[in-house]
Design a protein around this motif. Structure first.
Motif, PDB file in Angstrom:
ATOM      1  N   LYS A  18      17.256  35.285  71.734  1.00 47.14           N
ATOM      2  CA  LYS A  18      16.534  34.020  71.642  1.00 47.14           C
ATOM      3  C   LYS A  18      15.720  33.906  70.362  1.00 47.14           C
ATOM      4  CE  LYS A  18      16.084  33.356  76.656  1.00 47.14           C
ATOM      5  NZ  LYS A  18      16.760  34.608  77.050  1.00 47.14           N
ATOM      6  N   ALA A  19      15.043  34.989  69.973  1.00 48.72           N
ATOM      7  CA  ALA A  19      14.166  34.931  68.802  1.00 48.72           C
ATOM      8  C   ALA A  19      14.967  34.607  67.543  1.00 48.72           C
ATOM      9  CB  ALA A  19      13.431  36.258  68.635  1.00 48.72           C
ATOM     10  N   ARG A  20      16.101  35.284  67.373  1.00 43.62           N
ATOM     11  CA  ARG A  20      16.918  35.050  66.181  1.00 43.62           C
ATOM     12  C   ARG A  20      17.482  33.628  66.176  1.00 43.62           C
ATOM     13  NH1 ARG A  20      20.929  39.541  65.936  1.00 43.62           N
ATOM     14  NH2 ARG A  20      22.163  38.266  67.370  1.00 43.62           N
ATOM     15  N   THR A  21      17.930  33.166  67.344  1.00 48.03           N
ATOM     16  CA  THR A  21      18.469  31.812  67.448  1.00 48.03           C
ATOM     17  C   THR A  21      17.411  30.760  67.158  1.00 48.03           C
ATOM     18  OG1 THR A  21      20.125  32.495  69.066  1.00 48.03           O
ATOM     19  CG2 THR A  21      19.556  30.163  69.006  1.00 48.03           C
ATOM     20  N   ILE A  22      16.221  30.947  67.700  1.00 52.41           N
ATOM     21  CA  ILE A  22      15.135  29.980  67.498  1.00 52.41           C
ATOM     22  C   ILE A  22      14.746  29.909  66.024  1.00 52.41           C
ATOM     23  CG2 ILE A  22      12.690  29.531  67.944  1.00 52.41           C
ATOM     24  CD1 ILE A  22      13.175  30.564  70.797  1.00 52.41           C
ATOM     25  N   LEU A  23      14.683  31.063  65.350  1.00 54.87           N
ATOM     26  CA  LEU A  23      14.325  31.078  63.932  1.00 54.87           C
ATOM     27  C   LEU A  23      15.383  30.364  63.090  1.00 54.87           C
ATOM     28  CD1 LEU A  23      12.906  34.706  63.562  1.00 54.87           C
ATOM     29  CD2 LEU A  23      11.628  32.553  63.466  1.00 54.87           C
ATOM     30  N   THR A  24      16.655  30.572  63.451  1.00 55.28           N
ATOM     31  CA  THR A  24      17.734  29.890  62.719  1.00 55.28           C
ATOM     32  C   THR A  24      17.672  28.382  62.943  1.00 55.28           C
ATOM     33  OG1 THR A  24      19.132  31.848  63.009  1.00 55.28           O
ATOM     34  CG2 THR A  24      20.219  29.804  62.343  1.00 55.28           C
TER      35      THR A  24
END
Length: 431
Positions: A18-24
């Protein structure tokens, strides 16, 4: 695996980290948000300019002067600008149309509208029963044909009405003692002119039928009926010699846009000893100024999207590495390289969709809120109630989302291709 299942799986896979997706998505959001606001400003500005263009007569409007009048005006303008007197030149004095020139102009190919002649006279002041103050005012008769001005209240006068009617410019209702623009509609104002010989004043009462919305260009004053213009003109010029009464320095009309472009009709006029002045001449620099600003801001948004595209590549490459064994297992169970490619491609498209959709959505909220704030008392657009700084339409919102999704798809092709071409045996052994 059907299209709906591929889309569902792609969105599910994005939630694995989730963290990587949200940052992208946040990186895509910044670029989409910036471009959406820029596009809305560009639409709002151009719509306002188009409204102003319509108020001046439309794209086929043209003001025509004899060549001598233009030369005389240029000479006067240059002298005034430099602060130094210019030497007298008998060939460059202000010259009026001759009857032969007017007849020639009426027969000229491409000029397909009635020649509207502006009568030259001066109104001394305007007042009302609600105030003892007197105010300077310019007035112009309602031109023929299609003529539109944005109004805050009421409507334009009926050109052919025998009644004395007026559509006041913005600011006059309050100055004349009315509570609001709406309150001024139907009320009477007094227009006063002075006899050039006896110096005595004469009053003309007119009914207020409309209030013009303010704009970046003027339409040369408050609009009145032809009957009122004729009465004012006759009073001011009743002692003038007949030849001075009939002098015409400029006419307004329409040209045939289906046959000629602006440059072509200007060339035809020049060949016949006339000078044409179009809407583009009036509005071109304003539109160009805003267009340049919008291009600069759009470049910043595009840079943000390029950074977001790099983030998409990084996100999906990491996802491919993390799911190497899963990819090998899918291939071993018979999933084709094409479907694996589609799975990762749709993950990239989903990133683009969510980032752009959220960016555009927030931009619309911010833009509409800003429109309300800037028109409040004290706001910098308080004086221009018809100017919506941010204008969101399907035509300027949907393309942003689609373009960002295409960029995301292109950015995702590298990791998707890498995933699709993994050797299933090597992938199953991957630790």
């Amino acid at each position: 695996m059907g299209l709906f299942e591929i889309i569902t799986t792609a969105n599910h896979n994005l939630l694995r980290n989730k963290a990587r997706t949200i940052l992208t998505i946040l990186a895509i959001f910044v670029g989409s948000f910036t471009i959406a606001l820029n596009s809305a400003i560009n639409t709002g500005v151009n719509k306002f300019i188009d409204d102003q263009t319509a108020s001046l007569g439309g794209e086929d409007y043209i003001m025509i002067m004899p060549e001598g009048a233009v030369e005389g005006m240029s000479s006067l303008a240059m002298g005034g600008a430099s602060g130094a007197p210019t030497e007298y030149n008998p060939d460059k004095t202000m010259s009026a149309f001759t009857d032969e020139q007017l007849n020639k102009l009426k027969e000229l190919d491409g000029i397909n509208g009635e020649l509207y002649v502006t009568k030259n006279y001066v109104v001394d002041y305007i007042t009302s029963a609600k105030t003892d103050k007197k105010y300077n005012i310019n007035v112009m008769a309602m031109p023929p044909g299609d003529f539109n001005i944005a109004m805050t209240a009421g409507s334009l006068p009926n050109r052919d009405s025998k009644k004395y009617e007026i559509a006041l410019q913005s600011g006059y209702p309050k100055a004349l003692g009315f509570d609001s623009d709406e309150d001024a509609i139907g009320k009477t104002v007094t227009i006063t002119v002075r006899d050039a010989v006896t110096k005595k004043y004469k009053n003309f009462e007119a009914t207020v039928v409309g209030i013009q919305a303010p704009g970046v260009v003027a339409v040369n004053g408050s609009v009145i009926t032809v009957s009122l213009q004729d009465a004012l003109y006759d009073e001011v010029t009743k002692y003038y010699p007949d030849d001075q009464k009939s002098m015409v320095y400029s006419v307004q009309t329409k040209f045939d846009t289906s046959k000629y472009t602006e440059s072509e009709i200007k060339a035809i006029l020049e060949e016949n000893g006339f000078y044409g002045f179009t809407i583009s001449d009036m509005m071109g620099m304003i539109r160009t100024f805003f267009d340049v600003i919008m291009i600069v801001f759009t470049i910043f948004g595009a840079i943000a999207l390029v950074a977001a595209a790099i983030g998409i590549i990084n996100t999906l490459l990491m996802s491919v590495e993390e799911r190497t064994r899963e990819i090998g297992l899918d291939k071993a169970l018979g999933m084709s390289s094409t479907k694996i490619f589609l799975n990762f491609s749709f993950e990239a498209i989903a990133l683009g969709f969510w980032g752009s959709a959220v960016g555009v959505g927030v931009a619309m909220l911010v833009g509409n809120l800003a429109n309300t704030v800037v028109h409040q008392p004290g706001g910098f657009l308080e004086a221009f109630p018809t100017f919506h700084l941010f204008s969101f339409t399907l035509q300027n919102v949907l393309p942003i989302i689609i373009i960002v999704m295409v960029i995301a798809f292109v950015a995702g092709t590298i990791p998707a291709w890498k995933a699709a071409h993994k050797n299933p045996i090597d992938a199953l052994r991957y630790e």
